[in-house]
Design a protein around this motif. Structure first.
Motif, PDB file in Angstrom:
ATOM      1  N   LEU A  11       9.297   1.794  -1.623  1.00 50.27           N
ATOM      2  CA  LEU A  11       9.676   2.815  -2.591  1.00 50.27           C
ATOM      3  C   LEU A  11       8.898   2.639  -3.897  1.00 50.27           C
ATOM      4  O   LEU A  11       8.429   3.622  -4.497  1.00 50.27           O
ATOM      5  N   SER A  12       8.742   1.369  -4.343  1.00 49.49           N
ATOM      6  CA  SER A  12       7.985   1.103  -5.574  1.00 49.49           C
ATOM      7  C   SER A  12       6.560   1.595  -5.443  1.00 49.49           C
ATOM      8  O   SER A  12       6.016   2.255  -6.343  1.00 49.49           O
ATOM      9  N   ASN A  13       5.917   1.271  -4.343  1.00 51.53           N
ATOM     10  CA  ASN A  13       4.533   1.706  -4.130  1.00 51.53           C
ATOM     11  C   ASN A  13       4.429   3.227  -4.095  1.00 51.53           C
ATOM     12  O   ASN A  13       3.461   3.805  -4.601  1.00 51.53           O
ATOM     13  N   SER A  14       5.402   3.871  -3.517  1.00 50.19           N
ATOM     14  CA  SER A  14       5.380   5.331  -3.440  1.00 50.19           C
ATOM     15  C   SER A  14       5.494   5.945  -4.823  1.00 50.19           C
ATOM     16  O   SER A  14       4.772   6.897  -5.167  1.00 50.19           O
ATOM     17  N   ILE A  15       6.430   5.372  -5.663  1.00 46.98           N
ATOM     18  CA  ILE A  15       6.617   5.915  -7.012  1.00 46.98           C
ATOM     19  C   ILE A  15       5.373   5.690  -7.859  1.00 46.98           C
ATOM     20  O   ILE A  15       4.907   6.582  -8.581  1.00 46.98           O
ATOM     21  N   LEU A  16       4.824   4.484  -7.785  1.00 46.41           N
ATOM     22  CA  LEU A  16       3.628   4.175  -8.554  1.00 46.41           C
ATOM     23  C   LEU A  16       2.463   5.083  -8.151  1.00 46.41           C
ATOM     24  O   LEU A  16       1.709   5.566  -8.993  1.00 46.41           O
ATOM     25  N   GLN A  17       2.318   5.312  -6.871  1.00 51.45           N
ATOM     26  CA  GLN A  17       1.225   6.151  -6.382  1.00 51.45           C
ATOM     27  C   GLN A  17       1.364   7.576  -6.902  1.00 51.45           C
ATOM     28  O   GLN A  17       0.386   8.210  -7.302  1.00 51.45           O
ATOM     29  N   GLU A  18       2.590   8.077  -6.964  1.00 50.30           N
ATOM     30  CA  GLU A  18       2.797   9.458  -7.401  1.00 50.30           C
ATOM     31  C   GLU A  18       2.605   9.614  -8.905  1.00 50.30           C
ATOM     32  O   GLU A  18       2.393  10.730  -9.387  1.00 50.30           O
ATOM     33  N   LYS A  19       2.676   8.486  -9.699  1.00 58.15           N
ATOM     34  CA  LYS A  19       2.463   8.559 -11.141  1.00 58.15           C
ATOM     35  C   LYS A  19       0.995   8.451 -11.536  1.00 58.15           C
ATOM     36  O   LYS A  19       0.638   8.636 -12.697  1.00 58.15           O
ATOM     37  N   LEU A  20       0.154   8.093 -10.582  1.00 58.54           N
ATOM     38  CA  LEU A  20      -1.263   7.982 -10.876  1.00 58.54           C
ATOM     39  C   LEU A  20      -1.850   9.357 -11.165  1.00 58.54           C
ATOM     40  O   LEU A  20      -1.385  10.370 -10.633  1.00 58.54           O
ATOM     41  N   GLY A  63       0.821  -1.197   0.000  1.00 55.59           N
ATOM     42  CA  GLY A  63       0.000   0.000   0.000  1.00 55.59           C
ATOM     43  C   GLY A  63       0.860   1.254   0.000  1.00 55.59           C
ATOM     44  O   GLY A  63       2.060   1.219   0.273  1.00 55.59           O
ATOM     45  N   SER A  64       0.228   2.347  -0.344  1.00 53.92           N
ATOM     46  CA  SER A  64       0.949   3.620  -0.402  1.00 53.92           C
ATOM     47  C   SER A  64       0.879   4.301   0.955  1.00 53.92           C
ATOM     48  O   SER A  64      -0.152   4.864   1.329  1.00 53.92           O
ATOM     49  N   ILE A  65       1.952   4.257   1.693  1.00 54.85           N
ATOM     50  CA  ILE A  65       1.990   4.798   3.047  1.00 54.85           C
ATOM     51  C   ILE A  65       2.918   6.006   3.128  1.00 54.85           C
ATOM     52  O   ILE A  65       2.595   7.013   3.739  1.00 54.85           O
ATOM     53  N   LEU A  66       4.056   5.921   2.484  1.00 56.77           N
ATOM     54  CA  LEU A  66       5.041   7.002   2.517  1.00 56.77           C
ATOM     55  C   LEU A  66       5.152   7.642   1.142  1.00 56.77           C
ATOM     56  O   LEU A  66       4.966   6.982   0.105  1.00 56.77           O
ATOM     57  N   ALA A  67       5.491   8.907   1.128  1.00 56.55           N
ATOM     58  CA  ALA A  67       5.826   9.574  -0.123  1.00 56.55           C
ATOM     59  C   ALA A  67       7.217   9.126  -0.542  1.00 56.55           C
ATOM     60  O   ALA A  67       7.972   8.549   0.244  1.00 56.55           O
ATOM     61  N   THR A  68       7.552   9.391  -1.803  1.00 59.58           N
ATOM     62  CA  THR A  68       8.837   8.928  -2.336  1.00 59.58           C
ATOM     63  C   THR A  68      10.002   9.467  -1.514  1.00 59.58           C
ATOM     64  O   THR A  68      10.937   8.728  -1.172  1.00 59.58           O
ATOM     65  N   ASP A  69       9.968  10.766  -1.220  1.00 62.38           N
ATOM     66  CA  ASP A  69      11.074  11.346  -0.460  1.00 62.38           C
ATOM     67  C   ASP A  69      11.162  10.744   0.937  1.00 62.38           C
ATOM     68  O   ASP A  69      12.248  10.544   1.485  1.00 62.38           O
ATOM     69  N   GLU A  70      10.016  10.414   1.542  1.00 61.84           N
ATOM     70  CA  GLU A  70      10.002   9.802   2.874  1.00 61.84           C
ATOM     71  C   GLU A  70      10.570   8.385   2.819  1.00 61.84           C
ATOM     72  O   GLU A  70      11.326   7.968   3.721  1.00 61.84           O
TER      73      GLU A  70
END
Length: 681
Positions: free
Chosen positions: A645-654, A602-609
């Protein structure tokens, strides 16, 4: 009145050796103690104002009037306490030996105070006031008995016989300033006979005013009072010269006629003939023979009277009254100290204070050179400090604030420490610190006492209170910046003990969860750690405190089933920001709270976090000192980090998502805003 050098030193002037160390029992009602204190404190403010203006001149009359008012107000609580005991205890049949003793002792205290007041501060006419004092305190029962016996004798057929007891009773009533009662007895006794001498005496008594009424009419006008007395004496002497030499009524007239100095020296005056004690002789001599003597010559009269009673057996109370009249204060206090139950500190302390301001106290005695006033203030304050009521103990501190010498101030500091140590609630401790602030002792004593309270609360398992007062101590130590480590060291020590640490986390956990995590300190913590009155309003520079508070807030959100995306980013920031938490807690946050929830996906952290967390894990694993030992396998940890990290990147590309700005190199972050420059680990 000139003193006679031929008169031997009176036996009643000798005082026994006193034991000033004898303990005094404070059994006074709280209402009495409170009333005495309120009067004391009110006058001290007035006295300081007078002293402040003394350099430009103070009206002596005004100062004396204020002091006389202070003295009179001192008696009011004593009178009220005595009345309360009589009406609500004695008359209701509830008295005990203790209450009866207190009732009697209060009466004695009032008698001694009033005698000193009349001799030292009163501007009223002294023969009137002293006779009133004697009748009120020592003759009331006698006057009542004389009247009852006289009324019985007056009804007998031989009432007017030369050897009848009626004549002695009439003289004693006349000496007690009761002319109306004497007149009533004589009229009743002579109601069935015609006696010209008796009629002349009755006519005279009909016109005689009491000394009390003359005193009220003339107030402080001594000259006119003496003129009035002169008229009475003249009338009495004329009638006395016309009276038969053997008539028993002559003794009544002698009361009002007075006598010459020669007759007085020979003991032929009415006081010498009828006085039963030295004190009665002194009072009657002043009232009826020497009413013109000013107060400053009464000691001469006392010496003459003492010489007439050298063989009289006397007790300690006689000696005390003699010392008051003679103004022999060292002897007086030696005697009162020898019987502390009769003269308790709540009386003697205020009594001495009145005499101090009247300028009558002797110089300081003893190797310490402590004044009598400060010595009694210290003793009384220490006695009050043992009282069960904290409000009464506080009064003891207030008394010492008005001391004038170093020993008093040192005693005050000692008692302030005890007052702080005895505080059971935060409110009581705050009250004690406010007193320290008022006396400019907050920084010299307050920090030490706050730290002591913190340690006591810690031993009781009250971690919230322990932290609060440790923070107050940290604010009060002053000067030494290294003291900023006090809180961090305390938290480290608590963290090493599981039970205490869990209690601390519970204390730091807020009741409300709707406050943004970025707001630090939270409102509840601000209120708990708010500086007390007078303390410097500086924040507590402790990175450990910041770490624990934020962790407790995140933990509260997690336990209340809030999404991980709400609290996990703040835990990451705690780890990477430089706020130093306990090693065991940092490991727990990473391996028991962050990694398990990140492993679930799941998307819990932002990429930078996520990148910051990966950087932090790398720093821990490559630390040559191995200050934080992780228990998760390295491969598993890396897998979870990669997934996060993968989940964070994918979430930010949505569509609709926004990439967060990458922060600068991890540092203090928002923590520096909470504590200001110089955040301490």
């Amino acid at each position: 009145m000139a003193s006679s050098s031929a008169v031997a030193a009176p036996a009643i002037a000798a005082a026994p050796a006193a034991s000033s160390s004898r303990s005094r029992k404070n059994v006074a009602p709280e209402a009495l103690l409170s009333g005495l204190f309120q009067n004391f404190a009110a006058f001290q403010a007035q006295a300081r104002d007078i002293q402040k203006h003394s350099k430009i001149g103070v009206d002596p009359g005004q100062a004396l009037n204020l002091l006389a008012q202070y003295s009179c107000r001192f008696a009011e609580p004593l009178l009220a306490a005595r009345k309360e005991i009589r009406e609500n205890v004695i008359l209701r049949g509830k008295s005990t030996e203790s209450t009866r003793n207190m009732y009697d002792y209060l009466g004695i205290n009032l008698a001694v105070w009033e005698l000193m007041h009349e001799l030292t501060l009163s501007t009223a006419i002294s023969p009137v006031k002293l006779l009133q004092w004697y009748r009120r305190h020592w003759l009331e029962e006698d006057v009542r008995t004389w009247w009852q016996e006289g009324s019985k004798v007056a009804g007998e057929s031989e009432a007017l016989a030369p050897k009848s007891k009626l004549w002695e009773i009439a003289v004693r009533l006349a000496l007690a300033d009761q002319p109306a009662e004497v007149l009533a007895l004589l009229k009743r006794a002579g109601s069935n006979t015609r006696n010209s001498q008796l009629e002349r005496v009755c006519d005279f008594l009909q016109q005689v005013c009491t000394l009390e009424s003359l005193g009220k009419a003339r107030g402080t006008d001594r000259l006119n009072f003496l003129q009035d007395i002169g008229h009475i004496k003249d009338a009495a002497r004329i009638l006395l010269n016309e009276s038969p030499k053997d008539h028993p009524s002559r003794a009544i007239l002698e009361v009002y006629a007075g006598c010459s100095r020669a007759a007085y020296d020979q003991g032929e005056d009415i006081a010498a003939k009828y006085a039963r004690t030295w004190l009665e002789d002194f009072i009657f001599s002043h009232a009826w023979v020497w009413p013109d003597l000013p107060r400053n010559e009464l000691r001469d009269l006392l010496q003459v009277v003492a010489g007439r009673h050298e063989k009289e057996e006397i007790d300690t109370m006689d000696k005390i009254q003699y010392a008051v009249v003679a103004q022999d204060l060292p002897m007086l206090f030696s005697l009162t100290d020898s019987i502390p139950d009769m003269f308790p500190l709540y009386f003697i302390t205020h009594f001495v204070d009145i005499l101090f301001y009247a300028g009558r106290m002797p110089a300081a005695e003893g190797p310490a050179g402590v004044s009598h006033r400060d010595r009694y203030l210290i003793q009384y304050a220490k006695e009050l400090s043992k009282h069960s009521n904290r409000a009464v103990r506080k009064m003891g501190l207030e008394y010492l604030k008005y001391g004038t010498e170093d020993p008093c101030f040192e005693a005050l500091k000692e008692m302030l420490r005890e007052f702080c140590a005895s505080a059971e609630t935060d409110e009581e401790m705050t009250e004690a610190l406010e007193i320290l602030h008022e006396l400019d002792l907050l920084y010299s004593i307050g920090g030490e006492e706050c730290l002591s309270r913190s340690n006591r609360l810690r031993s009781e398992g009250k971690m919230g209170g322990c932290l609060r007062w440790a923070c107050q101590a940290n604010l009060l130590v002053g000067g030494d910046r290294s003291k900023d480590y006090l809180i961090s060291e305390l938290l480290d020590d608590i963290a090493s003990k599981e039970d205490e640490f869990n209690s601390l986390l519970a204390a730091l956990t807020p009741l409300r969860t709707d406050e943004p995590l970025k707001k630090y300190p939270p409102q509840e913590l601000e209120e708990m750690l708010a500086p007390i009155t007078g303390a410097r309003a500086a924040g507590v520079r402790s990175g450990r405190l910041y770490f624990l508070v934020q962790y407790a807030r995140c933990r509260s959100l997690r336990l209340s089933a809030q999404p991980a995306s709400v609290w996990a980013p703040e835990l990451v920031e705690l780890l990477v920001s430089g706020a130093a938490g306990p090693a065991s807690l940092r490991r727990q946050i990473l391996e028991e709270e962050l990694l398990p929830v990140l492993e679930e996906g799941g998307s819990i952290l932002a990429t930078d976090e996520a990148l910051n967390l990966m950087w932090y894990v790398q720093q821990v694993q490559t630390d040559p000192l191995a200050r934080l030992r992780l228990t998760w396998p390295v491969e598993r940890t890396h897998q979870v980090m990669g997934l996060c990290l993968s989940n964070s990147i994918l979430q930010e590309k949505l569509p609709g998502s926004h990439k967060a700005a990458t922060p600068p190199l991890p540092g203090l972050g928002d923590a520096s805003k909470m504590f200001g420059p110089g955040l301490k680990a």
